[in-house]
Structures are given as structure tokens and as C-alpha cells.
Design an enzyme around this catalytic site. Sequence first.
Site, PDB file in Angstrom:
ATOM      1  CB  CYS A  15      37.737  54.223  40.002  1.00  0.00           C
ATOM      2  SG  CYS A  15      38.551  52.587  39.922  1.00  0.00           S
ATOM      3  N   GLY A  26      39.344  42.160  47.147  1.00  0.00           N
ATOM      4  CA  GLY A  26      39.640  41.331  48.383  1.00  0.00           C
ATOM      5  C   GLY A  26      38.869  41.575  49.768  1.00  0.00           C
ATOM      6  CG  LEU A  81      41.228  45.885  38.332  1.00  0.00           C
ATOM      7  CD1 LEU A  81      40.571  47.009  37.805  1.00  0.00           C
ATOM      8  CD2 LEU A  81      41.962  45.064  36.945  1.00  0.00           C
ATOM      9  CB  ALA A 106      35.440  43.042  39.709  1.00  0.00           C
ATOM     10  CB  CYS A 143      42.241  52.979  47.164  1.00  0.00           C
ATOM     11  SG  CYS A 143      42.384  53.379  45.373  1.00  0.00           S
ATOM     12  CB  VAL A 158      33.190  40.919  53.233  1.00  0.00           C
ATOM     13  CG1 VAL A 158      32.679  42.079  53.348  1.00  0.00           C
ATOM     14  CG2 VAL A 158      32.568  39.533  53.708  1.00  0.00           C
ATOM     15  CG  ASP A 159      30.550  44.094  50.199  1.00  0.00           C
ATOM     16  OD1 ASP A 159      29.777  43.485  51.114  1.00  0.00           O
ATOM     17  OD2 ASP A 159      30.910  45.120  50.380  1.00  0.00           O
ATOM     18  CB  SER A 160      34.339  41.618  45.366  1.00  0.00           C
ATOM     19  OG  SER A 160      35.372  41.515  46.208  1.00  0.00           O
TER      20      SER A 160
END
Length: 389
Positions: free
Chosen positions: A128, A37, A60, A34, A225, A39-41
Site C-alpha cells: 500500500c 484519521g 484516501l 496524508a 484495513c 492521531v499520528d497523521s
Amino acid sequence: MTAPSLSLRHAAPYSTVNSLGFPKPPAQTRVVVAMSGGVDSSVVAAMLAAQGYDVIGVTLQLYDHGAALAKKGACCAGQDIHDARRVAERIGFPHYVLDYENKFRESVIEEFADAYLAGATPVPCIRCNERVKFRDLLQTARELDADCMATGHYIRRLMGPKGAELHMAADPARDQSYFLFSTTQEQLDFLRFPLGGLASKAETRALAAQYGLAVADKPDSQDICFVPNGDYASVIEKLRPGAADPGEIVDMDGNVLGSHRGVIHYTIGQRRGLGIGGLGDPLYVVRLEPDTRRVVVGPKQALATKIVPVTEVNWLGDEPFEDEIAVTARIRSTRPPRPAILRVTGKHRAEIELLDPEEGVSPGQACVFYATEGSRVLGGGWISHRRGG
């Protein structure tokens, strides 16, 4: 959307277990990552690809129009989708963008607005995870024939004597267990959190630089968000025009001290911005009454709460959810867990008795339960109201 070829996934038996817990080579293990966008994912995707896993990135599109589009740090806005795609192109794995705007609005945003109008302080990021990422996206991962889904959350999945357990991250400053309490056991069996064991965010950024990712220095995303510049009230007024009626600010005896523009502008524990200065001792918001359109204020000691009723309890403990148990409880994401007693009051309902009263307990927030020793997450629920102690 068509999954890549499965030709490598059905080979001879493997003699050991790979880093994700499967008894087969990484090349035969499909992982949907998942990707927000950030840095972590991005590091998770690059790390797993470097280890030889069959990685598919999925982003998503949750909220990508109006003011949120221009907001820096808005999760899964236009720039973030672009960044995720660039990472996938650089590392060399498939990447898909799924339009979840309608699902996100129905499952998260609408409830957010209604909760504020009801005098609560919701946590939409938990909803979410619960209703979108760990339900619909997880199902998409299964449809792609994935063995598991990985995310960039800072939390650990450890194997215990009775199966997978949820534990706080190794880095307390980055721990996201508060936002993931509603993860079910079935979901936990399918999920992986590769960053949970890292000692600090600096390690994540160092890995991003090592993999040559353009997002290595990208600022962290904001929590909500769809709320530009943190202005919750303007979002709610747009969603529910005319619903934020003005009313009175009163003390705990009902004496009128002033007026307000609508309960959506206030939260439990708020002191600043009340517009009732010059009254002596500081006053705090201790209760919101949407039915009477009253904001009730009082001294700081009136915020002390000892009994916290919770609903929609998700239980991850080994023993049945019954009777009472000693736990530690976290009543806000920014607070450390405190010693408490958890008592079952009904199906998916309980109350937490805090051994020492806490201030700022607010309906709509989550209350998360932890084991008294160690780092294990035992579950949690939603605070329905507050009772003093």
C-alpha cells in the site's frame, strides 16, 4: 480538485532554511499531509499548520464497505474519514477525500489473495505504501503544487553527505522502517516524517491534546484495513471462491498425520490449530505446498533458516548495489535486526546470510537491510523462499 491560492508562495528570497528543509518561510511552503484519521497523521497536520505551513490534508478512501466499515481501527474507513475532516475543520486547512478503492483493490488486495493461495504470507501494508500512498498520492501532492508530502509514520529522514537518508525512528517500539523499505530515493527527497524523532507515542498524544484534537485518545489503527477481525481466510475465500482446497498434513518424511481445510489457514512457524495433537513432541508448520495441497510439519529446529533469498530489492545505500556487504537484517516486523551478509545475486536480487539462523522465515514477508552501525535503512526486498542452515 483545485489547489488554494499560490499568492504567498512567490515572495522575496528567504535567508534561512525552515524546519522542512526549504529556503523560504513556512507560509510559502505547501505541504500535503496524508491523513488516515488517526492521531499520528492528525498531529502532523496540526503541528505543521501551527508552525505556519500551507497545509492541505488528503485522506484516501481505500476500503469502506461491508464488514470493514464496522471494524474498529480499520485504516481509512468511514469514521476515520470523518475524524480527519474534523481535524482539518478545527485547525483550519483544506481537506480532500480521494476514492482509491479500485486502485487499492488492484494494487494490494488482489495480490494479497494470490500470495496466500501460493503459500506465502504477504505484507499488504508495504504494498500500500509502495503502490498507493507513495506513488499515486505523492503524484497528487505534486499536482497540488506541494513542496513536499508529510505522513504520520514513525521513521526519520536525515540528511547525509550524499542526500536524504532513511533511518529508524527514535522510539524503537514505534519504528515503522520495516514497512517503508521500498521507498525510493526520489520519493524520499519529497517526503517528510515529522514524528520520527519523538521519544514515545505518549508525546504524540500529548501534542494531540495540546492542539485540542478529538482523536487524542483514539486507539491505534490495525495493520490490515480490509481484514475484519483478523480473519484472512474468510477474505481470501470471498475473493477467490472455491480456491482454498482441503489437503493433507504430512511430516517431513511425507507421512500423513491429518487433514486441513486449505493452505490459506496456515503460516510458517504455526503450532496451534493444526488438529494433530497427541503425537509427542510439538510440531510446527515448516513448509506450505499449494501445488500438492500439503501442509508440511516438523520439529522446531526445522524452522531454522540461515540463507534468505530476496527479490525486488530496493537499494538506498550510497555505494552501488554489487558484491557483498555486512548489514543487519530484519526478517519480520516484530524481530530486531540481526547481523548478516548481503550478497548480490542479480538485478534487484540478493541473498541474506544470517550469522545466526532465524526461525519463522516465511516467503512473502519482507527482509529489510540496515547499516551495521547506527540506524540507517539501506533497503530491502521480498523473501522468495527459505533455505535451512
